[in-house]
Design a protein around this motif. Structure first.
Motif: not given
Length: 216
Positions: A116-143
């Motif tokens: 329910g609190l603001f976090a800066r993760h997605t331009i234009g949508l931060n005010y209404c968006a929940i951000g979920v980060e996953n440990i991984g990358s293009k060379s290390k695909p998510l599991t």
């Protein structure tokens, strides 16, 4: 008595779901200064003047970290200010990027910020968006465990908040001409490729009953 039973049953369901998700509280330092910087960001970029950096989540945005571990990403996100190398973002605000959740490769979910609190993760949508980060990358695909964890987390959040949309970070640009988009600087936009189309497909396949939208 029946209402009491229903309450206890729902409480058990939420507890059981949280246990399945392995949600661990690992809060970043949401200090007074972070609150003020968040309020400044909301005013300058979303044209929202608020007394507290609270949001009403309508969108869940899935990301990947592009590398690192839980500990290294937590240390990075826990910083109040952006690093100097991120010049494009720094021009817009010195407030560091952050996310509400961080998901390890074994599927363990860490909550960094209250949804329910603001976090800066997605331009234009931060005010209404929940951000979920996953440990991984293009060379290390998510599991597959991250697929399962993200799906369960989305189910959990959709029961608590009025979530209407589920998108990957790479898909956020489709909202630019919608009523949901709030970015005062029309030139402030960066292309993203995370968390990957295959990952989003797998997560969405597990959430068809929620009927979450991917575009406005």
């Amino acid at each position: 008595m029946n209402k009491l039973f229903q309450f206890l049953f729902l409480s058990f369901c939420f507890l059981f779901q949280a246990q399945n998700l392995k949600i661990i509280q690992k809060p970043i330092d949401y200090s007074k200064e972070r609150m003020n910087l968040s309020l400044d960001y909301m005013k300058e970029h979303h044209n929202l003047i608020e007394k507290t950096p609270n949001i009403t989540p309508k969108i869940i945005v899935l990301h990947y970290t592009a590398g690192g571990t839980i500990d290294s990403n937590f240390r990075y996100l826990n910083n109040l200010y952006l690093e100097n190398q991120r010049g494009t973002l720094m021009k817009q605000s010195s407030l560091n990027v952050s996310a509400h959740f961080l998901v390890d490769r074994d599927g363990t979910v860490y909550q960094l910020v209250d949804p329910g609190l603001f976090a800066r993760h997605t331009i234009g949508l931060n005010y209404c968006a929940i951000g979920v980060e996953n440990i991984g990358s293009k060379s290390k695909p998510l599991t597959d465990k991250q697929v399962e964890a993200n799906a369960e987390l989305v189910k959990y959040l959709a029961k608590k908040y009025p979530i209407e949309y589920l998108i990957g970070h790479s898909e956020y640009g489709i909202f630019r001409n919608s009523k949901l988009w709030k970015e005062t600087d029309s030139k402030y936009f960066t292309s993203k490729e995370d968390p990957g189309s295959e990952f989003m497909k797998k997560v969405r396949e597990k959430l068809t009953d929620l009927k979450l939208k991917s575009q406005p």
